[in-house]
Scaffold this active site. Structure first.
Site, PDB file in Angstrom:
ATOM      1  N   GLY A 137       0.745  -1.302  -0.033  1.00  0.00           N
ATOM      2  CA  GLY A 137       0.134   0.146  -0.021  1.00  0.00           C
ATOM      3  C   GLY A 137       0.953   1.025   0.071  1.00  0.00           C
ATOM      4  N   SER A 138       1.438   1.535   1.330  1.00  0.00           N
ATOM      5  CA  SER A 138       2.243   2.640   1.328  1.00  0.00           C
ATOM      6  C   SER A 138       3.723   2.562   0.392  1.00  0.00           C
ATOM      7  CB  SER A 138       2.485   3.094   2.601  1.00  0.00           C
ATOM      8  OG  SER A 138       1.152   3.476   3.404  1.00  0.00           O
ATOM      9  N   GLN A 247      -2.240  16.300  -8.097  1.00  0.00           N
ATOM     10  CA  GLN A 247      -3.760  16.619  -8.574  1.00  0.00           C
ATOM     11  C   GLN A 247      -4.733  15.803  -7.600  1.00  0.00           C
ATOM     12  OE1 GLN A 247      -5.042  17.843 -12.227  1.00  0.00           O
ATOM     13  NE2 GLN A 247      -6.534  16.354 -12.315  1.00  0.00           N
ATOM     14  N   GLU A 248      -4.396  14.340  -7.600  1.00  0.00           N
ATOM     15  CA  GLU A 248      -5.233  13.345  -6.846  1.00  0.00           C
ATOM     16  C   GLU A 248      -5.392  13.847  -5.329  1.00  0.00           C
ATOM     17  OE1 GLU A 248      -4.486   9.293  -7.069  1.00  0.00           O
ATOM     18  OE2 GLU A 248      -5.616   8.616  -5.191  1.00  0.00           O
ATOM     19  N   GLN A 342     -20.943  14.788  17.884  1.00  0.00           N
ATOM     20  CA  GLN A 342     -21.247  15.126  19.152  1.00  0.00           C
ATOM     21  C   GLN A 342     -22.367  16.256  19.492  1.00  0.00           C
ATOM     22  OE1 GLN A 342     -19.368  13.473  21.584  1.00  0.00           O
ATOM     23  NE2 GLN A 342     -20.310  14.416  23.358  1.00  0.00           N
TER      24      GLN A 342
HETATM   25  C1  FAD Z   1     -12.042   2.865   0.695  1.00  0.00           C
HETATM   26  C2  FAD Z   1     -10.739   2.962   0.054  1.00  0.00           C
HETATM   27  C3  FAD Z   1     -10.609   3.289  -1.279  1.00  0.00           C
HETATM   28  C4  FAD Z   1      -9.255   3.117  -1.891  1.00  0.00           C
HETATM   29  N1  FAD Z   1      -9.291   3.344  -3.248  1.00  0.00           N
HETATM   30  C5  FAD Z   1      -8.087   2.998  -3.913  1.00  0.00           C
HETATM   31  C6  FAD Z   1      -7.776   3.128  -5.330  1.00  0.00           C
HETATM   32  O1  FAD Z   1      -8.714   3.556  -6.098  1.00  0.00           O
HETATM   33  N2  FAD Z   1      -6.730   2.790  -5.946  1.00  0.00           N
HETATM   34  C7  FAD Z   1      -5.599   2.234  -5.212  1.00  0.00           C
HETATM   35  O2  FAD Z   1      -4.583   1.943  -5.602  1.00  0.00           O
HETATM   36  N3  FAD Z   1      -5.833   2.188  -3.847  1.00  0.00           N
HETATM   37  C8  FAD Z   1      -6.838   2.459  -3.220  1.00  0.00           C
HETATM   38  N4  FAD Z   1      -6.932   2.598  -1.865  1.00  0.00           N
HETATM   39  C9  FAD Z   1      -5.679   2.006  -1.076  1.00  0.00           C
HETATM   40  C10 FAD Z   1      -5.055   3.095  -0.110  1.00  0.00           C
HETATM   41  O3  FAD Z   1      -4.507   4.002  -0.970  1.00  0.00           O
HETATM   42  C11 FAD Z   1      -4.093   2.114   0.905  1.00  0.00           C
HETATM   43  O4  FAD Z   1      -5.048   1.778   1.595  1.00  0.00           O
HETATM   44  C12 FAD Z   1      -3.190   3.281   1.340  1.00  0.00           C
HETATM   45  O5  FAD Z   1      -2.222   3.669   0.596  1.00  0.00           O
HETATM   46  C13 FAD Z   1      -2.397   2.589   2.607  1.00  0.00           C
HETATM   47  O6  FAD Z   1      -1.855   1.500   2.302  1.00  0.00           O
HETATM   48  P1  FAD Z   1      -1.952   0.037   3.030  1.00  0.00           P
HETATM   49  O7  FAD Z   1      -3.716  -0.036   3.483  1.00  0.00           O
HETATM   50  O8  FAD Z   1      -1.513  -1.222   2.676  1.00  0.00           O
HETATM   51  O9  FAD Z   1      -1.477   0.468   4.620  1.00  0.00           O
HETATM   52  P2  FAD Z   1      -0.059   0.234   5.196  1.00  0.00           P
HETATM   53  O10 FAD Z   1       0.780   1.031   3.890  1.00  0.00           O
HETATM   54  O11 FAD Z   1       0.184  -1.115   5.630  1.00  0.00           O
HETATM   55  O12 FAD Z   1       0.192   1.288   6.138  1.00  0.00           O
HETATM   56  C14 FAD Z   1      -0.301   0.739   7.575  1.00  0.00           C
HETATM   57  C15 FAD Z   1      -0.049   2.122   8.570  1.00  0.00           C
HETATM   58  O13 FAD Z   1       1.411   2.257   8.553  1.00  0.00           O
HETATM   59  C16 FAD Z   1       1.718   3.684   8.377  1.00  0.00           C
HETATM   60  N5  FAD Z   1       2.869   3.500   7.640  1.00  0.00           N
HETATM   61  C17 FAD Z   1       3.438   2.915   6.236  1.00  0.00           C
HETATM   62  N6  FAD Z   1       4.652   3.206   6.028  1.00  0.00           N
HETATM   63  C18 FAD Z   1       4.965   4.396   6.902  1.00  0.00           C
HETATM   64  C19 FAD Z   1       6.225   5.142   6.936  1.00  0.00           C
HETATM   65  N7  FAD Z   1       7.051   4.896   5.859  1.00  0.00           N
HETATM   66  N8  FAD Z   1       6.237   5.906   7.774  1.00  0.00           N
HETATM   67  C20 FAD Z   1       5.316   6.135   8.590  1.00  0.00           C
HETATM   68  N9  FAD Z   1       4.218   5.409   8.793  1.00  0.00           N
HETATM   69  C21 FAD Z   1       3.944   4.523   7.840  1.00  0.00           C
HETATM   70  C22 FAD Z   1       0.527   4.300   7.306  1.00  0.00           C
HETATM   71  O14 FAD Z   1       0.452   5.470   7.401  1.00  0.00           O
HETATM   72  C23 FAD Z   1      -0.581   3.361   7.978  1.00  0.00           C
HETATM   73  O15 FAD Z   1      -0.847   4.277   9.446  1.00  0.00           O
HETATM   74  C24 FAD Z   1      -8.168   2.448  -1.056  1.00  0.00           C
HETATM   75  C25 FAD Z   1      -8.154   2.409   0.156  1.00  0.00           C
HETATM   76  C26 FAD Z   1      -9.483   2.292   0.877  1.00  0.00           C
HETATM   77  C27 FAD Z   1      -9.778   2.091   2.003  1.00  0.00           C
END
Ligand code: FAD
Length: 385
Positions: A137-138, A247-248, A342
């Site tokens: 994700g991240s 832009q996103e 609230q």
């Molecule tokens: C409703 C919804 C719609 C979405 N739509 C899309 C979409 O259209 N296309 C798409 O590709 N994705 C989409 N996403 C995915 C979204 O972008 C990811 O969930 C997000 O980027 C986080 O990734 P993750 O869920 O794997 O969390 P993780 O990356 O596992 O993160 C978990 C926690 O760890 C923290 N963390 C991770 N790395 C670091 C770091 N280096 N420093 C500090 N903290 C960190 C994060 O901030 C978070 O708090 C969507 C998600 C949701 C819930």
């Protein structure tokens, strides 16, 4: 309720705003409950948006667009959708026009543009962008969806998750690894079409909020993607993502302020009506101060966002500025959501109340489009450079 004039809008913008507002009142708000139950908006709504010229207004005329290179119009659409409180539509429609279409307009071959853009403008094709995977994700560089070069096509294997507009999607910008040994430089973007064999979708997820959004998983099993569907150059995908994500993030910030304003307005109306201790809630100092604090913060946020829209029009919005906007405005939206619930008391926790939904819908804004922790990283990177 909001006192500061919006200096950046002309009469033409305001006329456009009125047409958007009328459209939303007729074609979106009355259907939102039904769409929440169905976990998606209707296909018909996409076609109606298209008929009214509200999709992909920036696209060139020869592709069916209006060639409007003025992001104030896009901002008006985002804002009006947010002000309606219909968060699912407020996220899904702009994602199609302001997040997916730019990838195609900026990086696709002429054939691909001709194939997809006109249909995305009419609403016949719905767009999505798929970066996130169950294990990435991240940390996007950890993605595993692979694209193997087979001469005239790529063979795609893997899956994506949490994809907005995913279930209804007809064309998806998918991030893949064309060279797993090269990290960020091994990432490419390609267009995957609903008709390609081996492409399938999961059911829309049961989410905490955004119930009218068809967020789902996408699966790719030996999908043959013709070389013409590569966006830009092989290996440049990460660079394109970093460029377009600004832009996103601005789009998310704009939606955040508007949804905040929606909650505030709902709450102002509620506290005037509701009585306790023989008084209207609006007579308690705590209520008045909370409303004043939220108004002051949202007004500041609105003017800040206006400034960013104008900067973006001049192509001067950099990734750190966009990250700061996304971080600032989504934190504010969640704070406003909490205060508004609230002030509604128990009714604020009931789904039939707009603020309850808006509260549930707000939370994800700090997570997607890059989490707010990642936003802070991007800001820190710029100031510590
Ligand atoms: C409703 C919804 C719609 C979405 N739509 C899309 C979409 O259209 N296309 C798409 O590709 N994705 C989409 N996403 C995915 C979204 O972008 C990811 O969930 C997000 O980027 C986080 O990734 P993750 O869920 O794997 O969390 P993780 O990356 O596992 O993160 C978990 C926690 O760890 C923290 N963390 C991770 N790395 C670091 C770091 N280096 N420093 C500090 N903290 C960190 C994060 O901030 C978070 O708090 C969507 C998600 C949701 C819930």
């Amino acid at each position: 309720m909001f006192g500061l004039p919006r200096m950046m809008f002309t009469e033409e913008h305001e006329l456009f705003r009125q047409s958007v507002r009328d459209f939303i009142a007729k074609e979106i708000t009355p259907f939102n409950d039904e769409w929440e139950k169905n976990k998606m908006v209707s296909r018909e709504s996409w076609l109606k948006l298209g008929e009214n010229g509200f999709l992909g207004i920036q696209a060139p005329e020869d592709l069916g667009g209006m060639n409007i290179q003025d992001f104030r119009y896009n901002a008006i659409l985002i804002e009006e959708l947010g002000l309606s409180g219909c968060s699912g539509p407020a996220i899904g429609y702009p994602l199609h026009s302001d997040i997916v279409m730019p990838y195609i307009l900026h990086y696709a071959t002429d054939e691909a543009k001709k194939k997809y853009i006109p249909k995305m403008i009419t609403g016949e094709y719905i767009g999505a962008v798929a970066m996130t995977e169950p294990g990435a994700g991240s940390d996007l560089q950890g993605m595993r969806t692979s694209a193997e070069d087979k001469g005239d096509h790529y063979l795609i294997n893997g899956s994506k998750t949490f994809i907005t507009n995913g279930y209804l999607s007809d064309v998806v910008v998918v991030a893949v690894k064309t060279d797993p040994s090269k990290g960020a430089k091994g990432i490419s973007l390609m267009l995957i079409d609903r008709d390609m064999a081996g492409f399938s979708k999961g059911k829309p997820f049961e989410k905490v909020g955004l119930h009218a959004q068809d967020t789902c998983e996408l699966f790719f099993e030996e999908v043959k993607v013709p070389k013409e569907n590569l966006l830009g150059k092989e290996g440049d995908g990460f660079k394109y993502l970093m460029t377009e994500l600004a832009q996103e993030r601005l789009v998310v910030a704009l939606a955040a302020v508007a949804l905040g304003e929606y909650m505030l307005e709902e709450t102002v109306n509620y506290v005037k009506e509701r009585k306790a201790f023989n008084k209207s809630l609006s007579e308690f100092q705590n209520t008045r101060f909370k409303l004043a604090e939220m108004t002051a913060a949202l007004e500041q946020g609105r003017i800040y966002c206006d400034q960013l829209v104008m900067l973006h029009n001049e192509k001067k919005l950099d990734p750190a500025m966009a990250s700061a906007a996304k971080y600032n405005m989504t934190e504010l939206q969640c704070k406003v959501a909490d205060e508004c619930v609230q002030l509604h008391g128990g009714y604020g926790y009931m789904w039939e109340y707009g603020v309850a939904r808006a509260y549930a819908d707000a939370r994800v804004q700090r997570i997607y489009a890059g989490t707010n922790e990642i936003m802070k990283e991007l800001i820190a990177r710029k100031i510590l450079k």
